[in-house]
Design a protein around this motif. Sequence first.
Motif, PDB file in Angstrom:
ATOM      1  N   CYS A 180       0.832  -1.186   0.000  1.00  0.00           N
ATOM      2  CA  CYS A 180       0.000   0.000   0.000  1.00  0.00           C
ATOM      3  C   CYS A 180       0.879   1.253   0.000  1.00  0.00           C
ATOM      4  O   CYS A 180       1.902   1.300   0.658  1.00  0.00           O
ATOM      5  CB  CYS A 180      -0.910   0.011   1.212  1.00  0.00           C
ATOM      6  SG  CYS A 180      -2.059   1.379   1.216  1.00  0.00           S
ATOM      7  N   GLN A 181       0.477   2.217  -0.729  1.00  0.00           N
ATOM      8  CA  GLN A 181       1.212   3.467  -0.856  1.00  0.00           C
ATOM      9  C   GLN A 181       0.909   4.412   0.308  1.00  0.00           C
ATOM     10  O   GLN A 181      -0.121   4.309   0.965  1.00  0.00           O
ATOM     11  CB  GLN A 181       0.802   4.165  -2.151  1.00  0.00           C
ATOM     12  CG  GLN A 181       1.153   3.425  -3.398  1.00  0.00           C
ATOM     13  CD  GLN A 181       2.587   3.660  -3.795  1.00  0.00           C
ATOM     14  OE1 GLN A 181       3.152   4.695  -3.517  1.00  0.00           O
ATOM     15  NE2 GLN A 181       3.180   2.690  -4.466  1.00  0.00           N
ATOM     16  N   ARG A 182       1.821   5.348   0.481  1.00  0.00           N
ATOM     17  CA  ARG A 182       1.572   6.510   1.330  1.00  0.00           C
ATOM     18  C   ARG A 182       1.431   7.676   0.373  1.00  0.00           C
ATOM     19  O   ARG A 182       2.140   7.757  -0.630  1.00  0.00           O
ATOM     20  CB  ARG A 182       2.741   6.764   2.280  1.00  0.00           C
ATOM     21  CG  ARG A 182       3.005   5.614   3.225  1.00  0.00           C
ATOM     22  CD  ARG A 182       4.210   5.881   4.090  1.00  0.00           C
ATOM     23  NE  ARG A 182       5.431   5.891   3.253  1.00  0.00           N
ATOM     24  CZ  ARG A 182       6.640   6.156   3.727  1.00  0.00           C
ATOM     25  NH1 ARG A 182       6.816   6.452   4.995  1.00  0.00           N
ATOM     26  NH2 ARG A 182       7.692   6.142   2.927  1.00  0.00           N
ATOM     27  N   TYR A 183       0.521   8.586   0.672  1.00  0.00           N
ATOM     28  CA  TYR A 183       0.282   9.731  -0.193  1.00  0.00           C
ATOM     29  C   TYR A 183       0.457  10.996   0.624  1.00  0.00           C
ATOM     30  O   TYR A 183       0.014  11.071   1.777  1.00  0.00           O
ATOM     31  CB  TYR A 183      -1.121   9.671  -0.793  1.00  0.00           C
ATOM     32  CG  TYR A 183      -1.320   8.423  -1.616  1.00  0.00           C
ATOM     33  CD1 TYR A 183      -0.811   8.337  -2.901  1.00  0.00           C
ATOM     34  CD2 TYR A 183      -1.979   7.318  -1.083  1.00  0.00           C
ATOM     35  CE1 TYR A 183      -0.966   7.178  -3.649  1.00  0.00           C
ATOM     36  CE2 TYR A 183      -2.136   6.163  -1.822  1.00  0.00           C
ATOM     37  CZ  TYR A 183      -1.627   6.101  -3.110  1.00  0.00           C
ATOM     38  OH  TYR A 183      -1.775   4.954  -3.833  1.00  0.00           O
ATOM     39  N   SER A 211      -1.901   7.224   5.097  1.00  0.00           N
ATOM     40  CA  SER A 211      -1.426   5.848   5.036  1.00  0.00           C
ATOM     41  C   SER A 211      -2.418   5.012   5.830  1.00  0.00           C
ATOM     42  O   SER A 211      -2.793   5.391   6.942  1.00  0.00           O
ATOM     43  CB  SER A 211      -0.034   5.716   5.659  1.00  0.00           C
ATOM     44  OG  SER A 211       0.289   4.347   5.848  1.00  0.00           O
ATOM     45  N   ASP A 223      11.080  11.370   5.674  1.00  0.00           N
ATOM     46  CA  ASP A 223      10.743  11.245   4.257  1.00  0.00           C
ATOM     47  C   ASP A 223      10.150  12.555   3.759  1.00  0.00           C
ATOM     48  O   ASP A 223       9.154  13.045   4.302  1.00  0.00           O
ATOM     49  CB  ASP A 223       9.738  10.110   4.050  1.00  0.00           C
ATOM     50  CG  ASP A 223      10.299   8.769   4.467  1.00  0.00           C
ATOM     51  OD1 ASP A 223      11.454   8.483   4.102  1.00  0.00           O
ATOM     52  OD2 ASP A 223       9.593   8.024   5.161  1.00  0.00           O
ATOM     53  N   ALA A 257       3.682  13.304 -10.114  1.00  0.00           N
ATOM     54  CA  ALA A 257       3.583  12.880  -8.709  1.00  0.00           C
ATOM     55  C   ALA A 257       2.700  13.844  -7.913  1.00  0.00           C
ATOM     56  O   ALA A 257       1.966  13.420  -7.020  1.00  0.00           O
ATOM     57  CB  ALA A 257       4.965  12.787  -8.076  1.00  0.00           C
ATOM     58  N   ASN A 284      -0.611  12.349  -6.175  1.00  0.00           N
ATOM     59  CA  ASN A 284      -0.770  12.472  -4.726  1.00  0.00           C
ATOM     60  C   ASN A 284      -1.956  13.348  -4.369  1.00  0.00           C
ATOM     61  O   ASN A 284      -2.706  13.044  -3.435  1.00  0.00           O
ATOM     62  CB  ASN A 284       0.515  12.995  -4.082  1.00  0.00           C
ATOM     63  CG  ASN A 284       1.533  11.904  -3.900  1.00  0.00           C
ATOM     64  OD1 ASN A 284       1.508  11.168  -2.938  1.00  0.00           O
ATOM     65  ND2 ASN A 284       2.450  11.774  -4.860  1.00  0.00           N
ATOM     66  N   MET A 314      -5.177  11.300  -5.126  1.00  0.00           N
ATOM     67  CA  MET A 314      -5.360  10.213  -4.156  1.00  0.00           C
ATOM     68  C   MET A 314      -5.747  10.735  -2.779  1.00  0.00           C
ATOM     69  O   MET A 314      -6.634  10.174  -2.125  1.00  0.00           O
ATOM     70  CB  MET A 314      -4.089   9.361  -4.066  1.00  0.00           C
ATOM     71  CG  MET A 314      -3.842   8.496  -5.288  1.00  0.00           C
ATOM     72  SD  MET A 314      -5.180   7.315  -5.638  1.00  0.00           S
ATOM     73  CE  MET A 314      -5.075   6.241  -4.226  1.00  0.00           C
TER      74      MET A 314
END
Length: 123
Positions: free
Chosen positions: A1-4, A12, A49, A61, A65, A68
């Motif tokens: 699963c991604q973090r946005y 997340s 990050d 990106a 982002n 999302m």
Amino acid sequence: CQRYSLGRWFFSKYKLREDFFTCDAPLLREPPPNLGEIYDWYIFPNEIDSMDMSIARRQHAVVLNGWMLCTILYALNDIATTVKHNHCGSDANFQKVEHFHNAAKFQQMLDDPSNPFQKNQTA
């Protein structure tokens, strides 16, 4: 699963509070619909990050982002609101105040959305 993330707006699934769908839990703070126009950088809640996405080849990106974050945060609030209307009394918490960052740093981002990476380069 991604973090946005854009700015300090973040999502997340691993950071979502476990009691999110309960009557007492607040809803998520919702980003403005033009999120991708305001922020071209991110800093995750861990303060490690981060990325400056202001250069042209990273614009995809920003769009990804932003889309999302808006989609997920608004959808989770819609679901939680429906659950609360159907299963909680008038005491349900509908305040949209929950976010994933330190409160002072989140507010600072809202007050000054400019890219902190570009500030560091000019200093």
